[in-house]
Design an enzyme around this catalytic site. Structure first.
Site, PDB file in Angstrom:
ATOM      1  N   GLU A  90      30.272  -3.037  43.088  1.00  0.00           N
ATOM      2  CA  GLU A  90      30.647  -4.237  42.667  1.00  0.00           C
ATOM      3  C   GLU A  90      31.887  -4.305  41.841  1.00  0.00           C
ATOM      4  O   GLU A  90      32.231  -3.320  41.181  1.00  0.00           O
ATOM      5  CB  GLU A  90      29.607  -4.879  41.962  1.00  0.00           C
ATOM      6  N   CYS A 103      38.386  -5.365  36.936  1.00  0.00           N
ATOM      7  CA  CYS A 103      37.315  -4.705  36.671  1.00  0.00           C
ATOM      8  C   CYS A 103      36.745  -3.548  37.503  1.00  0.00           C
ATOM      9  O   CYS A 103      35.852  -4.255  38.467  1.00  0.00           O
ATOM     10  CB  CYS A 103      36.326  -5.560  35.916  1.00  0.00           C
ATOM     11  N   CYS A 110      25.117   4.903  37.387  1.00  0.00           N
ATOM     12  CA  CYS A 110      25.640   5.705  35.969  1.00  0.00           C
ATOM     13  C   CYS A 110      24.548   6.290  35.425  1.00  0.00           C
ATOM     14  O   CYS A 110      23.189   6.153  35.608  1.00  0.00           O
ATOM     15  CB  CYS A 110      25.969   4.502  35.100  1.00  0.00           C
ATOM     16  N   CYS A 114      22.523   3.210  28.899  1.00  0.00           N
ATOM     17  CA  CYS A 114      22.407   2.193  28.046  1.00  0.00           C
ATOM     18  C   CYS A 114      21.393   1.222  28.077  1.00  0.00           C
ATOM     19  O   CYS A 114      21.151   0.777  29.382  1.00  0.00           O
ATOM     20  CB  CYS A 114      23.830   1.553  27.824  1.00  0.00           C
ATOM     21  N   CYS A 117      22.343  -2.363  29.468  1.00  0.00           N
ATOM     22  CA  CYS A 117      23.297  -2.501  30.809  1.00  0.00           C
ATOM     23  C   CYS A 117      22.511  -2.556  31.991  1.00  0.00           C
ATOM     24  O   CYS A 117      21.974  -1.348  32.199  1.00  0.00           O
ATOM     25  CB  CYS A 117      24.345  -1.521  30.585  1.00  0.00           C
ATOM     26  N   GLY A 157      29.435   2.563  36.190  1.00  0.00           N
ATOM     27  CA  GLY A 157      29.636   4.030  35.819  1.00  0.00           C
ATOM     28  C   GLY A 157      30.571   4.435  34.555  1.00  0.00           C
ATOM     29  O   GLY A 157      30.626   3.433  33.829  1.00  0.00           O
ATOM     30  N   GLU A 158      30.508   5.687  34.201  1.00  0.00           N
ATOM     31  CA  GLU A 158      31.125   6.029  32.991  1.00  0.00           C
ATOM     32  C   GLU A 158      32.171   6.840  33.153  1.00  0.00           C
ATOM     33  O   GLU A 158      32.283   7.813  33.974  1.00  0.00           O
ATOM     34  CB  GLU A 158      29.928   6.893  32.275  1.00  0.00           C
ATOM     35  N   SER A 189      37.237   2.506  29.589  1.00  0.00           N
ATOM     36  CA  SER A 189      36.255   2.090  28.421  1.00  0.00           C
ATOM     37  C   SER A 189      35.136   3.243  28.518  1.00  0.00           C
ATOM     38  O   SER A 189      34.817   3.587  29.790  1.00  0.00           O
ATOM     39  CB  SER A 189      35.684   0.840  28.872  1.00  0.00           C
ATOM     40  N   SER A 212      32.893   1.939  23.739  1.00  0.00           N
ATOM     41  CA  SER A 212      31.660   1.091  23.464  1.00  0.00           C
ATOM     42  C   SER A 212      30.995   1.481  22.263  1.00  0.00           C
ATOM     43  O   SER A 212      30.182   2.612  22.307  1.00  0.00           O
ATOM     44  CB  SER A 212      30.888   0.962  24.794  1.00  0.00           C
ATOM     45  N   LEU A 213      31.050   0.771  21.154  1.00  0.00           N
ATOM     46  CA  LEU A 213      30.557   1.135  19.997  1.00  0.00           C
ATOM     47  C   LEU A 213      29.240   0.620  19.761  1.00  0.00           C
ATOM     48  O   LEU A 213      28.231   1.311  19.645  1.00  0.00           O
ATOM     49  CB  LEU A 213      31.594   1.009  18.769  1.00  0.00           C
ATOM     50  N   HIS A 214      29.130  -0.466  19.824  1.00  0.00           N
ATOM     51  CA  HIS A 214      27.800  -1.368  19.484  1.00  0.00           C
ATOM     52  C   HIS A 214      26.814  -1.333  18.401  1.00  0.00           C
ATOM     53  O   HIS A 214      25.927  -2.159  18.229  1.00  0.00           O
ATOM     54  CB  HIS A 214      27.030  -1.310  20.896  1.00  0.00           C
ATOM     55  N   ASN A 288      25.148 -10.014  27.130  1.00  0.00           N
ATOM     56  CA  ASN A 288      24.525 -10.720  28.386  1.00  0.00           C
ATOM     57  C   ASN A 288      23.137 -10.242  28.714  1.00  0.00           C
ATOM     58  O   ASN A 288      22.890  -8.965  28.689  1.00  0.00           O
ATOM     59  CB  ASN A 288      25.467 -10.710  29.440  1.00  0.00           C
ATOM     60  N   CYS A 331      29.902  -8.784  31.564  1.00  0.00           N
ATOM     61  CA  CYS A 331      29.721  -7.201  30.949  1.00  0.00           C
ATOM     62  C   CYS A 331      28.269  -7.103  31.205  1.00  0.00           C
ATOM     63  O   CYS A 331      27.459  -7.697  30.816  1.00  0.00           O
ATOM     64  CB  CYS A 331      30.354  -7.332  29.739  1.00  0.00           C
TER      65      CYS A 331
HETATM   66  N1  SAH Z   1      30.436   3.078  30.800  1.00  0.00           N
HETATM   67  C1  SAH Z   1      31.645   2.628  30.308  1.00  0.00           C
HETATM   68  C2  SAH Z   1      32.189   1.526  31.023  1.00  0.00           C
HETATM   69  C3  SAH Z   1      31.230   0.316  31.264  1.00  0.00           C
HETATM   70  S1  SAH Z   1      32.309  -1.187  30.587  1.00  0.00           S
HETATM   71  C4  SAH Z   1      31.363   2.166  28.707  1.00  0.00           C
HETATM   72  O1  SAH Z   1      30.118   2.132  28.445  1.00  0.00           O
HETATM   73  O2  SAH Z   1      32.195   1.771  28.289  1.00  0.00           O
HETATM   74  C5  SAH Z   1      31.346  -2.369  30.282  1.00  0.00           C
HETATM   75  C6  SAH Z   1      31.239  -2.860  28.946  1.00  0.00           C
HETATM   76  O3  SAH Z   1      30.399  -3.856  28.813  1.00  0.00           O
HETATM   77  C7  SAH Z   1      31.014  -1.802  27.732  1.00  0.00           C
HETATM   78  O4  SAH Z   1      31.340  -1.933  26.639  1.00  0.00           O
HETATM   79  C8  SAH Z   1      29.326  -1.954  27.906  1.00  0.00           C
HETATM   80  O5  SAH Z   1      28.786  -1.611  26.725  1.00  0.00           O
HETATM   81  C9  SAH Z   1      29.294  -3.602  27.839  1.00  0.00           C
HETATM   82  N2  SAH Z   1      28.097  -4.004  28.277  1.00  0.00           N
HETATM   83  C10 SAH Z   1      27.051  -3.397  28.618  1.00  0.00           C
HETATM   84  N3  SAH Z   1      26.062  -4.062  29.192  1.00  0.00           N
HETATM   85  C11 SAH Z   1      26.333  -5.395  28.368  1.00  0.00           C
HETATM   86  C12 SAH Z   1      25.533  -6.617  28.322  1.00  0.00           C
HETATM   87  N4  SAH Z   1      24.276  -6.731  28.745  1.00  0.00           N
HETATM   88  N5  SAH Z   1      26.320  -7.445  27.814  1.00  0.00           N
HETATM   89  C13 SAH Z   1      27.514  -7.422  27.249  1.00  0.00           C
HETATM   90  N6  SAH Z   1      28.172  -6.181  27.220  1.00  0.00           N
HETATM   91  C14 SAH Z   1      27.721  -5.362  27.930  1.00  0.00           C
END
Ligand code: SAH
Length: 340
Positions: A90, A103, A110, A114, A117, A157-158, A189, A212-214, A288, A331
């Site tokens: 996609e 995007c 992947c 996480c 995701c 993917g990463e 990212s 992607s810190l979170h 999301n 996302c």
């Molecule tokens: N693997 C890379 C690229 C994916 S980017 C990474 O982890 O950065 C997609 C972004 O969306 C990342 O910051 C990821 O953490 C975030 N993401 C993943 N699942 C999500 C969700 N359910 N809601 C909001 N953001 C999310």
């Protein structure tokens, strides 16, 4: 057969020299591929028939078929591309006032796992080649009949788990004789593969690094993102500081806010401590909800409070607009599909 979109201009020149051809032919081919976006070597009418035949024997022009195209109420478009081996990926194109942002996916599936995701839901299949990353842009531009101005490596993917192909794709996307999107309009990212942050710092590409810190504690981050057990927050932040020192570029941090998980003021306070004094920007993403996911979206009120706290304490933070949720294009909502 080799995918001709896997080569940057210099490499394509070398390929032509190996075929006993003049190297300027590479520029002509580049123009056909990236400006005219042809689907067949026979359309490259300023090349001799003989050269076209030679090219046909050695290379393919990877053209993705659109299996499905969904359009959101907000102008977001999601493509399901057939990647020609029984798999599909996609790609999402978002409409902003300053232009179209694509995007792109970097892998089929992947490995990062996480917990929040959707791309984690299905097993990893393989890396995408550089030309397969680039083709997502060409395919979308062709279908929309519009130029794309920004690229984010935030699809499936990463990117740093497919580092070489991603860097190669960036160089092709960036080439003035090719797709010609400025490096400053390209963001990569990562979930935090620390050694590759150092590698990117040395590439001398002016693209934006997003992390992607979170979460702000190792315990919480590890529970959301298994990669944190390998490279913890301290190592990650140190790598970002070094990246800033080496490149002079601002780093972007993504922080997806999940209700009662990482969205209270105590978390914001820890985030300020962690990022204090850094040349950075925080992108807050309302999380999301995904199928089978445990995380719920924070309330708007909480998200705004969180942002205000960061801003009041000297950290530039913005809330990412949610686009394409009605077509599962936001996302964390992208998945790979198997066509077989
Ligand atoms: N693997 C890379 C690229 C994916 S980017 C990474 O982890 O950065 C997609 C972004 O969306 C990342 O910051 C990821 O953490 C975030 N993401 C993943 N699942 C999500 C969700 N359910 N809601 C909001 N953001 C999310």
């Amino acid at each position: 057969m080799k995918n001709i979109k896997n080569y940057n201009l210099k490499e394509l020149e070398e390929e032509l020299i190996n075929l006993n051809e003049k190297k300027f032919r590479a520029k002509q081919i580049y123009k056909w591929l990236y400006i005219d976006k042809v689907k067949d070597f026979d359309e490259m009418t300023d090349l001799s028939l003989d050269l076209r035949e030679k090219l046909k024997k050695e290379y393919t022009i990877c053209n993705y078929k659109i299996i499905k195209k969904q359009e959101s109420r907000d102008g977001t478009v999601k493509y399901l591309f057939d990647v020609l081996d029984g798999n599909a990926i996609e790609t999402v194109v978002m409409q902003y006032h300053h232009g179209r942002t694509i995007c792109v996916s970097s892998q089929i599936g992947c490995k990062m796992g996480c917990k929040f995701c959707a791309s984690t839901g299905i097993p990893f299949v393989r890396n995408l080649e550089a030309g397969e990353i680039v083709e997502q842009i060409i395919g979308a531009e062709q279908d929309l009949n519009e130029r794309i101005s920004n690229v984010v490596f935030m699809g499936i993917g990463e990117p740093f788990d497919n580092y070489e192909n991603v860097v190669k794709a960036i160089k092709i996307i960036n080439d003035q004789k090719g797709i010609n999107i400025g490096a400053r309009h390209i963001s990569v990212s990562t979930s935090g593969i620390v050694p590759r942050i150092y590698d990117l710092a040395k590439e001398n590409i002016q693209c934006t690094l997003s992390i992607s810190l979170h979460a702000t504690t190792d315990e919480k981050r590890s529970s959301m993102m298994p990669i944190n057990k390998k490279y913890n927050i301290e190592e990650l932040i140190k790598a970002c500081k070094d990246y800033i020192k080496i490149t002079g570029r601002r780093v972007s941090f993504e922080y997806a806010l999940a209700k009662d998980n990482n969205d209270n003021i105590e978390d914001a306070r820890k985030l300020v401590e962690l990022l204090k004094g850094m040349l950075c920007h925080v992108n807050l993403i309302p999380i999301n909800k995904i199928e089978n996911g445990n995380f719920l979206k924070s309330s708007n009120e909480n998200i705004i409070k969180f942002r205000n706290f960061l801003n009041e304490h000297g950290i530039v933070a913005t809330i990412r607009r949610e686009l394409g949720t009605d077509i599962d294009a936001a996302c964390g909502q992208l998945r790979r599909k198997n066509l077989k």
